[in-house]
Motif scaffolding. Structure first.
Motif, PDB file in Angstrom:
ATOM      1  N   VAL A   1      17.197  49.730  -2.238  1.00  0.00           N
ATOM      2  CA  VAL A   1      18.344  49.212  -3.077  1.00  0.00           C
ATOM      3  C   VAL A   1      17.926  47.739  -2.900  1.00  0.00           C
ATOM      4  CG1 VAL A   1      20.252  50.339  -2.525  1.00  0.00           C
ATOM      5  CG2 VAL A   1      19.395  49.231  -0.769  1.00  0.00           C
TER       6      VAL A   1
ATOM      7  N   LYS B   1       8.805  44.052  -6.040  1.00  0.00           N
ATOM      8  CA  LYS B   1      10.061  43.834  -6.977  1.00  0.00           C
ATOM      9  C   LYS B   1      11.165  42.764  -6.675  1.00  0.00           C
ATOM     10  CE  LYS B   1      13.725  45.719 -10.215  1.00  0.00           C
ATOM     11  NZ  LYS B   1      14.160  46.426 -10.911  1.00  0.00           N
TER      12      LYS B   1
ATOM     13  N   ASP C   1      24.452  43.569   0.924  1.00  0.00           N
ATOM     14  CA  ASP C   1      24.833  44.438   0.909  1.00  0.00           C
ATOM     15  C   ASP C   1      25.856  44.877  -0.002  1.00  0.00           C
ATOM     16  OD1 ASP C   1      25.474  47.301   0.151  1.00  0.00           O
ATOM     17  OD2 ASP C   1      23.582  48.195   1.361  1.00  0.00           O
TER      18      ASP C   1
ATOM     19  N   LEU D   1      17.530  36.537  -3.593  1.00  0.00           N
ATOM     20  CA  LEU D   1      18.593  36.391  -3.978  1.00  0.00           C
ATOM     21  C   LEU D   1      20.402  36.122  -2.770  1.00  0.00           C
ATOM     22  CD1 LEU D   1      19.100  38.349  -7.302  1.00  0.00           C
ATOM     23  CD2 LEU D   1      18.328  36.062  -7.239  1.00  0.00           C
TER      24      LEU D   1
ATOM     25  N   GLU E   1      19.123  33.109   1.184  1.00  0.00           N
ATOM     26  CA  GLU E   1      19.403  32.573   3.073  1.00  0.00           C
ATOM     27  C   GLU E   1      18.516  33.075   4.269  1.00  0.00           C
ATOM     28  OE1 GLU E   1      23.112  34.341   2.312  1.00  0.00           O
ATOM     29  OE2 GLU E   1      24.537  31.937   2.271  1.00  0.00           O
TER      30      GLU E   1
HETATM   31  N1  CAA Z   1      23.608  45.514  -2.496  1.00  0.00           N
HETATM   32  C1  CAA Z   1      23.415  46.946  -2.868  1.00  0.00           C
HETATM   33  N2  CAA Z   1      23.167  47.370  -3.553  1.00  0.00           N
HETATM   34  C2  CAA Z   1      22.212  46.288  -4.319  1.00  0.00           C
HETATM   35  C3  CAA Z   1      22.065  45.441  -4.611  1.00  0.00           C
HETATM   36  C4  CAA Z   1      22.535  44.841  -3.335  1.00  0.00           C
HETATM   37  N3  CAA Z   1      22.912  42.785  -2.550  1.00  0.00           N
HETATM   38  N4  CAA Z   1      21.144  44.834  -5.087  1.00  0.00           N
HETATM   39  C5  CAA Z   1      20.280  45.389  -6.088  1.00  0.00           C
HETATM   40  N5  CAA Z   1      20.920  46.653  -5.224  1.00  0.00           N
HETATM   41  C6  CAA Z   1      20.756  48.029  -5.503  1.00  0.00           C
HETATM   42  C7  CAA Z   1      21.280  48.769  -7.191  1.00  0.00           C
HETATM   43  O1  CAA Z   1      22.840  48.904  -7.091  1.00  0.00           O
HETATM   44  C8  CAA Z   1      20.695  49.886  -7.808  1.00  0.00           C
HETATM   45  O2  CAA Z   1      20.684  50.445  -6.966  1.00  0.00           O
HETATM   46  P1  CAA Z   1      20.713  52.947  -8.300  1.00  0.00           P
HETATM   47  O3  CAA Z   1      19.879  52.587  -8.236  1.00  0.00           O
HETATM   48  O4  CAA Z   1      21.663  53.658  -6.969  1.00  0.00           O
HETATM   49  O5  CAA Z   1      21.695  51.899  -8.667  1.00  0.00           O
HETATM   50  C9  CAA Z   1      18.610  49.204  -7.024  1.00  0.00           C
HETATM   51  O6  CAA Z   1      19.655  48.079  -6.225  1.00  0.00           O
HETATM   52  C10 CAA Z   1      17.740  48.954  -8.295  1.00  0.00           C
HETATM   53  O7  CAA Z   1      18.816  47.293  -8.079  1.00  0.00           O
HETATM   54  P2  CAA Z   1      18.770  47.349  -9.941  1.00  0.00           P
HETATM   55  O8  CAA Z   1      19.139  48.967 -11.075  1.00  0.00           O
HETATM   56  O9  CAA Z   1      20.554  46.410 -10.261  1.00  0.00           O
HETATM   57  O10 CAA Z   1      17.846  46.642 -10.502  1.00  0.00           O
HETATM   58  P3  CAA Z   1      17.766  45.403 -11.728  1.00  0.00           P
HETATM   59  O11 CAA Z   1      16.092  44.931 -11.850  1.00  0.00           O
HETATM   60  O12 CAA Z   1      18.571  46.009 -13.027  1.00  0.00           O
HETATM   61  O13 CAA Z   1      18.356  43.776 -11.454  1.00  0.00           O
HETATM   62  C11 CAA Z   1      19.457  42.306  -9.542  1.00  0.00           C
HETATM   63  C12 CAA Z   1      17.518  42.972 -10.029  1.00  0.00           C
HETATM   64  C13 CAA Z   1      19.042  41.357 -10.865  1.00  0.00           C
HETATM   65  C14 CAA Z   1      19.043  41.791  -8.483  1.00  0.00           C
HETATM   66  C15 CAA Z   1      20.429  43.231 -10.063  1.00  0.00           C
HETATM   67  O14 CAA Z   1      20.236  44.565  -8.302  1.00  0.00           O
HETATM   68  C16 CAA Z   1      21.755  41.929  -8.685  1.00  0.00           C
HETATM   69  O15 CAA Z   1      22.417  41.178  -9.553  1.00  0.00           O
HETATM   70  N6  CAA Z   1      21.910  42.417  -7.303  1.00  0.00           N
HETATM   71  C17 CAA Z   1      22.918  41.259  -7.020  1.00  0.00           C
HETATM   72  C18 CAA Z   1      21.981  40.610  -6.314  1.00  0.00           C
HETATM   73  C19 CAA Z   1      23.222  39.844  -5.675  1.00  0.00           C
HETATM   74  O16 CAA Z   1      24.306  39.694  -6.580  1.00  0.00           O
HETATM   75  N7  CAA Z   1      23.131  39.031  -4.314  1.00  0.00           N
HETATM   76  C20 CAA Z   1      23.451  38.364  -3.432  1.00  0.00           C
HETATM   77  C21 CAA Z   1      24.799  39.595  -2.794  1.00  0.00           C
HETATM   78  S1  CAA Z   1      26.125  38.586  -2.339  1.00  0.00           S
HETATM   79  C22 CAA Z   1      25.219  37.651  -0.623  1.00  0.00           C
HETATM   80  O17 CAA Z   1      23.903  38.017  -0.167  1.00  0.00           O
HETATM   81  C23 CAA Z   1      26.088  37.034   0.236  1.00  0.00           C
HETATM   82  C24 CAA Z   1      25.872  36.475   1.025  1.00  0.00           C
HETATM   83  O18 CAA Z   1      25.300  35.084   1.231  1.00  0.00           O
HETATM   84  C25 CAA Z   1      25.470  36.790   2.341  1.00  0.00           C
END
Ligand code: CAA
Length: 270
Positions: free
Chosen positions: A36, A72, A79, A121, A126
């Motif tokens: 993930v 990667k 999460d 991200l 952070e």
């Molecule tokens: N939480 C949970 N699972 C995540 C994750 C996250 N933040 N980021 C990626 N994953 C998981 C995906 O769901 C996927 O799982 P499956 O194989 O079971 O489907 C696996 O990781 C691989 O990810 P992708 O298939 O999406 O990979 P990609 O190369 O196509 O994209 C990415 C990569 C652009 C980083 C994309 O995964 C993405 O946009 N992730 C979320 C990024 C995000 O929004 N982060 C902020 C979270 S909110 C936060 O952090 C709040 C805070 O300040 C406390």
């Protein structure tokens, strides 16, 4: 990044982290949820706090390096699957858990270096900003995409990004959710250096080794000056510096460091 597969973990009890002492006093902490993209769930946050405590209590520790498993992602954020089920009060508690872990990390006695080997991200950006500084691989991407999920940053991103980049640039990144590549992060001062991914760990270890040759007490005091000085005006910051400068004269490291210079030899700090 070439991960140190041959190096045994010194701490086997973590479910989501690997903690290795890769050279004397140089620790490598790896967030280990590659499926993930090393997303931060409650378990990672509580194990991170435990690992930080463990390393900070080791008087032989000199530098902590933090990275993510795989080639990667450093950490792709908090999460989202776990957050999706949270009530408002649970969301607040989740943010407080992350904030406390990152604040504790920031306040470690030894320098902490983020080796950002891919996505940093949301909570990953952070986490990187809570380290003393960042070395990035050429595929690194930094950003705070929370607004695209309908939430705000929760582990200090709105505060640390603004302090690091200034209000206008932080605001642009926070409200657009746009990610920066490694070169832009370097140019804006979020990353100190950018390396090919295959060199990131060795460059981090080389810098950590160099740091380790200096006086641990002087490093600890210097870290305090920079950290605490950020919240002081220049007048009071300089008072604190002259106080700690004076205090450093009471340390065995001061005696050894100056005598070694006079004797034309390398100092040996314990
Ligand atoms: N939480 C949970 N699972 C995540 C994750 C996250 N933040 N980021 C990626 N994953 C998981 C995906 O769901 C996927 O799982 P499956 O194989 O079971 O489907 C696996 O990781 C691989 O990810 P992708 O298939 O999406 O990979 P990609 O190369 O196509 O994209 C990415 C990569 C652009 C980083 C994309 O995964 C993405 O946009 N992730 C979320 C990024 C995000 O929004 N982060 C902020 C979270 S909110 C936060 O952090 C709040 C805070 O300040 C406390």
């Amino acid at each position: 990044m070439n991960m140190p597969e041959q190096i045994p973990a010194i701490e086997a009890s973590f479910e989501t982290l690997l903690l290795n002492e890769i050279q004397c006093g140089i620790y490598l902490l790896t967030i280990n949820r590659p499926k993930v993209l090393n997303a931060l769930n409650t378990t990672v946050l509580s194990e991170l706090a435990q690992a930080v405590e463990q390393v900070d209590n080791d008087s032989n520790a000199r530098v902590l390096l933090i990275t993510g498993a795989g080639d990667k992602s450093f950490v792709a954020g908090a999460d989202i699957t776990e957050m999706n089920t949270l009530t408002p009060l649970e969301g607040k508690a989740f943010a407080e858990r992350g904030m406390a872990a990152f604040r504790r990390l920031e306040q470690m006695k030894i320098p902490v270096i983020a080796l950002v080997n891919g996505y940093a991200l949301g909570g990953g950006c952070e986490l990187a900003m809570s380290c003393d500084f960042v070395l990035a691989s050429d595929n690194a991407r930094f950003g705070q995409p929370e607004v695209s999920l309908g939430i705000t940053p929760g582990f200090g991103g709105s505060q640390r990004l603004t302090r690091l980049l200034g209000r206008a640039m932080a605001m642009e990144l926070l409200v657009s959710g746009r990610a920066m590549n490694a070169e832009e992060a370097l140019q804006r001062g979020l990353a100190n250096h950018v390396y090919p991914q295959s060199d990131l760990l060795s460059e981090g270890v080389a810098l950590a080794s160099r740091i380790s040759q200096n006086s641990p007490t002087a490093i600890q005091m210097t870290k305090q000056l920079v950290q605490r000085g950020q919240d002081l005006d220049l007048e009071n910051g300089c008072v604190m510096e002259s106080d700690l400068f004076g205090l450093s004269f009471a340390t065995p490291d001061r005696a050894e460091g100056m005598q070694a210079f006079i004797d034309n030899r390398k100092p040996s700090f314990v």
